[in-house]
Design a protein around this motif. Structure first.
Motif, PDB file in Angstrom:
ATOM      1  N   LEU A  35      50.813  11.286  48.988  1.00  0.00           N
ATOM      2  CA  LEU A  35      49.738  12.098  49.573  1.00  0.00           C
ATOM      3  C   LEU A  35      50.296  13.374  50.184  1.00  0.00           C
ATOM      4  N   ALA A  54      52.158  21.044  36.323  1.00  0.00           N
ATOM      5  CA  ALA A  54      52.488  19.653  36.632  1.00  0.00           C
ATOM      6  C   ALA A  54      53.989  19.403  36.467  1.00  0.00           C
TER       7      ALA A  54
ATOM      8  N   THR B   6      41.901   9.216  42.711  1.00  0.00           N
ATOM      9  CA  THR B   6      42.533   9.283  44.025  1.00  0.00           C
ATOM     10  C   THR B   6      41.618  10.030  44.987  1.00  0.00           C
ATOM     11  N   GLU B   8      41.999   9.762  48.506  1.00  0.00           N
ATOM     12  CA  GLU B   8      42.591   9.780  49.845  1.00  0.00           C
ATOM     13  C   GLU B   8      42.415  11.121  50.551  1.00  0.00           C
ATOM     14  N   THR B   9      42.535  12.218  49.784  1.00  0.00           N
ATOM     15  CA  THR B   9      42.500  13.524  50.436  1.00  0.00           C
ATOM     16  C   THR B   9      41.097  13.916  50.874  1.00  0.00           C
ATOM     17  N   GLN B 159      46.446  19.777  36.891  1.00  0.00           N
ATOM     18  CA  GLN B 159      47.728  19.430  37.501  1.00  0.00           C
ATOM     19  C   GLN B 159      47.583  18.173  38.370  1.00  0.00           C
ATOM     20  N   TYR B 162      46.885  14.951  36.306  1.00  0.00           N
ATOM     21  CA  TYR B 162      48.029  14.318  35.658  1.00  0.00           C
ATOM     22  C   TYR B 162      49.051  13.792  36.646  1.00  0.00           C
ATOM     23  N   LEU B 163      49.247  14.500  37.766  1.00  0.00           N
ATOM     24  CA  LEU B 163      50.281  14.064  38.706  1.00  0.00           C
ATOM     25  C   LEU B 163      49.796  12.950  39.628  1.00  0.00           C
ATOM     26  N   TYR B 164      48.556  13.062  40.072  1.00  0.00           N
ATOM     27  CA  TYR B 164      48.113  12.142  41.129  1.00  0.00           C
ATOM     28  C   TYR B 164      46.816  11.418  40.791  1.00  0.00           C
ATOM     29  N   GLN B 166      44.109  12.823  40.639  1.00  0.00           N
ATOM     30  CA  GLN B 166      43.188  13.486  41.557  1.00  0.00           C
ATOM     31  C   GLN B 166      42.645  14.691  40.800  1.00  0.00           C
TER      32      GLN B 166
END
Lengths: 77, 549
Positions: A35, A54, B6, B8-9, B159, B162-164, B166
C-alpha cells in the motif's frame, strides 16, 4: 540535509529521513508495504511531474534505483 | 466494503470525507480481496463479527472471471448472494453498477447473442437496476458514470491495474469516495423536508414589481426556458414529497398573479404550501414557514439569487442549507442536480421490506440464494488445487513469490534463485507449490511450502501464499499436504514456525487453528503427523510421480 526524494519517501513511509539512504528497500523499512508502494508511486509522479510505467515501478526496489529511474527521465532531482 | 479489486486506498479517502462532514470516528472495514459472495453470505465473518450499518459492494465484471461466459455465471452467484444478504441484514446496501469492461472490445453485431462482455455489462446493469428498484435500502453507485465524467485517461490506471490490481487513479477513487460519502450522509441524516424559494431572478428572470407579468423572463426560449426547467425540477421534488414554500420581497398580489395566470408557470398556487410575500427579513420568513409547517428549521433548504439574503439567513440559521442561484442562468438547472443529495431519502421500514420481499420478479433468485451457505458457495465454484514438487520451469515464480509475499507468509524468509536450487538438491528438503483454479478461471501458482526433515521431525521452513486466494481453504489444504509429506518421510512430528512481522498478523493463529500446539515462547508450534483433513470443497490433485524422488 536530505534531498527531495528521501524526504518524499520519509513522508510517505512515515519514518525519520535520517533512517533512510539509497539502499533502503521494502526489506529494510517495515512500513514499506504494497500500500505504501502505491502511495509512493502516486507521490513521485506528482512531485517530479513524471509518468512511471509498470516496469519502472517494478524496478524501483530501492530509493537509489528510484533516483536512477527519475534521473533517466530527466526529472529535476 | 468488499471489492473485486484493491480498495485499500479508498478507505482513508472515504474516512477523511466522513470526518470532514462531521462524523466522529467512522468505523470502516474492508473484506478480503475479491470476496464479494463470501461477504454477502457470511458478513460477520468478513468484519470481525460485526454487521455493518452500510455494506458497500464494488466490482468490475472483468475481475470475476477470464471470459464473459464465466463472468456471467460468476455474477449470478454474486447476485444470489446479494439477494440473500438483503434478506438477512437490516443494513443499507450500496452496490456498484460496474464499469463497462474495456479489455476485449466486443463487436456491435455480437450484442444480440448477449454472450460477449458488452452484452454481459448491459444484462448486469439492468439486473442491478431492477434489484435496487425492487428492494428497500439498496442503492447503486454508477462507476461508469464517474469514469465518463472524468474521462478514461483521468480515471483508469493500467499501471495500478497490473501492479496492484487497483484499476482506478487517485482522482477516480476520490470521486468514488465522494459519491459513497454522499450516500452514507443521506443514510445518517434526515432528508430536507421543505425548499424555501425566492421569486424574482430565481423562479423567473426580472422583477415582477417593475417588469410586470408580461415583462418577466419565463417561456420556451432562452433565458425563460432555464427558469421553466428549474420550476419543473422543483415540481418533481414536490411530487416526490418535498414541500415548497415562497419567500419573496414583493407585493403579494403581483406574486399570486404570476402563479395564477402566467401561461409558462410550471408551479401553481396549489404547489406552494406557504407564501411569505412581504418586506421583512428572509430569516423571519424562514421562521414563519417552519412554524406554520411544524417542521424543524434544520429541515429547510433556502434558494435565493441575492448574496445578501443568503448571508442573512446563513448567519441567523446556520442549520439551513442555503443554495445561491448561479450568475449565469443556463447553470440554474444544475443547482438542484448538484445538490440533489439534500433530498435523498434513504429511509427503511419493515413494511418496505415486507412489501418488497413479496415482489414476484425476485422470487426465483431468492430461492436460489436461500439454499446457499458460505460453504455451499465454495462448493459451487469448483475449486481446484494442484500440488506439485518444485519444477525448474517454476524458478522465476518461486523467487518472485518468496521475495514479495508479506501478509500470508509465516516466516518471511527470502531466498535467491541459487538458494532455491541448493534446497532443490538437498535430499532432506521438500519444496512444493500449489496452483489454484476454479470454474471462473485460473489463479496460477499461488502458494509455496518448504519443508525440512530433521530426523523424526519435519520443520516447515517457509509457508506462504498470495492474498488473491484467501478465504477459500487453500491454506488448510497446503498444511494437510505438508503433514502428509512429513508422514511419508517417516517423521512423527511436524513443527511450524510463526515469525511475526509488521505485515503478517493475519497468519498468527494459522497453526493453532490447525491442531498445532505451542512448543515454546518463540512462535514454534508442533503437531503429530496424523492426517489433517483437507476442506471437502477442494478438488485436490497430487503429482502423478509423487513427491518423493
Amino acid at each position: 540535509m536530505h534531498d527531495k526524494l528521501v524526504l518524499l519517501f520519509a513522508d510517505e513511509l512515515d519514518v525519520d529521513p535520517a533512517t533512510l539512504n539509497d539502499a533502503s528497500s521494502p526489506d529494510t523499512v517495515d512500513s514499506w508495504d504494497s500500500l505504501a508502494a502505491m502511495r509512493l508511486v502516486a507521490a513521485i509522479e506528482t512531485v517530479f511531474s513524471v509518468s512511471l510505467s509498470a516496469r519502472d515501478v517494478m524496478r524501483m526496489r530501492t530509493i537509489g534505483i528510484a533516483r536512477e529511474v527519475l534521473q533517466a527521465k530527466g526529472a529535476d532531482i | 466494503m468488499a471489492a473485486s479489486f484493491t480498495a485499500e486506498t479508498a478507505i482513508p479517502l472515504l474516512g477523511g470525507l466522513l470526518l470532514a462532514a462531521g462524523y466522529t470516528g467512522p468505523d470502516l472495514r474492508l473484506a478480503g480481496y475479491n470476496q464479494l459472495a463470501q461477504t454477502c453470505l457470511a458478513p460477520e465473518g468478513s468484519f470481525d463479527g460485526h454487521i455493518p450499518q452500510i455494506f458497500v459492494l464494488l466490482f468490475r465484471l472483468e475481475d470475476l472471471a477470464d471470459s464473459a461466459d464465466k463472468a456471467s455465471e460468476a455474477y449470478d452467484t454474486i447476485s444470489a448472494a446479494m439477494s440473500r444478504l438483503r434478506q438477512t441484514v437490516e443494513s443499507e446496501i450500496v452496490i456498484s453498477l460496474p464499469p463497462r469492461p474495456r479489455q476485449p472490445a466486443g463487436r456491435v453485431t455480437e450484442f444480440p447473442r448477449g454472450n460477449d462482455w458488452l452484452g454481459l455489462w448491459h444484462r448486469v446493469s439492468s439486473d442491478l437496476l431492477a434489484f435496487a428498484g425492487n428492494h428497500a435500502s439498496v442503492y447503486l453507485l454508477d462507476l461508469e458514470q464517474i469514469i465518463g465524467a472524468l474521462g478514461e485517461a483521468s480515471a483508469l490506471s493500467p499501471q495500478g491495474e497490473y501492479l496492484y490490481r487497483q484499476p482506478f487513479t487517485g482522482t477516480m477513487q476520490l470521486h468514488m469516495s465522494r459519491a459513497l460519502a454522499r450516500i452514507i450522509d443521506a443514510r445518517m441524516k434526515p432528508a430536507r423536508k421543505c425548499i424555501v424559494i425566492d421569486c424574482d431572478n430565481t423562479l423567473w428572470g426580472g422583477i415582477i414589481g417593475e417588469d410586470g407579468i408580461g415583462g418577466v423572463e419565463l417561456g420556451p426560449d432562452f433565458p425563460g426556458r432555464a427558469y421553466v426547467e428549474f420550476q419543473s425540477q422543483l415540481k418533481a421534488l414536490r411530487m416526490a414529497g418535498t414541500l415548497l414554500a415562497i419567500s419573496s420581497k414583493n407585493n403579494p398580489q403581483d406574486v399570486l398573479e404570476m402563479f395564477d395566470s402566467h401561461p409558462a408557470m410550471v408551479l401553481r398556487r396549489d404547489d406552494i404550501s406557504v407564501f411569505q410575500v412581504n418586506w421583512e427579513a428572509k430569516s423571519r420568513a424562514i421562521e414563519n414557514i417552519a412554524a406554520e409547517l411544524n417542521i424543524g428549521i434544520d429541515s429547510l433548504v433556502f434558494v435565493d439569487d441575492s448574496s445578501f439574503e443568503i448571508e442573512e439567513v446563513r448567519v441567523r440559521f446556520p442549520e439551513v442549507a442555503c443554495l445561491q442561484v448561479p450568475n449565469d442562468v443556463e447553470q440554474l438547472p444544475d443547482l438542484l442536480v448538484d445538490n440533489g443529495f439534500l433530498f435523498d431519502k434513504l429511509t427503511i421500514t419493515s413494511e418496505d421490506r415486507t412489501r418488497t420481499e413479496m415482489m414476484r420478479s425476485d422470487r426465483q433468485r431468492r430461492d436460489q440464494g436461500k439454499t446457499l451457505t458460505a460453504e455451499e458457495f465454495l462448493r459451487t465454484v469448483e475449486l481446484r488445487v494442484d500440488f506439485n514438487p518444485y519444477r525448474d520451469e517454476d524458478l522465476a515464480r518461486f523467487v518472485q513469490l518468496i521475495n514479495k509475499s508479506n501478509q500470508f507468509n509465516l516466516t518471511t524468509r527470502r531466498y535467491s534463485a541459487d538458494d532455491i536450487r541448493a534446497m532443490r538438491s538437498d535430499r532432506q528438503t521438500d519444496l512444493f507449490s500449489v496452483t489454484v483454479g476454479d470454474k471462473f478461471g485460473d489463479y496460477g501458482l499461488v502458494g509455496i511450502c518448504i519443508l525440512k526433515a530433521e530426523g523424526k521431525v519435519a520443520r516447515v521452513d517457509s509457508l506462504l501464499m498470495s492474498c488473491r486466494v484467501l478465504g477459500r481453504g487453500v491454506e488448510t489444504a497446503m498444511l494437510a499436504q505438508a503433514v502428509a509429506l512429513a508422514r511419508a518421510r517417516g517423521c512423527d512430528a511436524i513443527v511450524g514456525e510463526y515469525r511475526p512481522t509488521k505485515k503478517n498478523a493475519m497468519v498468527s493463529d494459522l497453526y493453532p487453528q490447525h491442531g498445532f500446539v505451542p512448543a515454546d515462547e518463540d512462535g514454534l508450534f508442533i503437531r503429530n503427523t496424523e492426517s489433517l483433513p483437507s476442506p471437502e470443497h477442494l478438488a485436490v490433485t497430487l503429482p502423478a510421480t509423487g513427491f518423493m524422488q
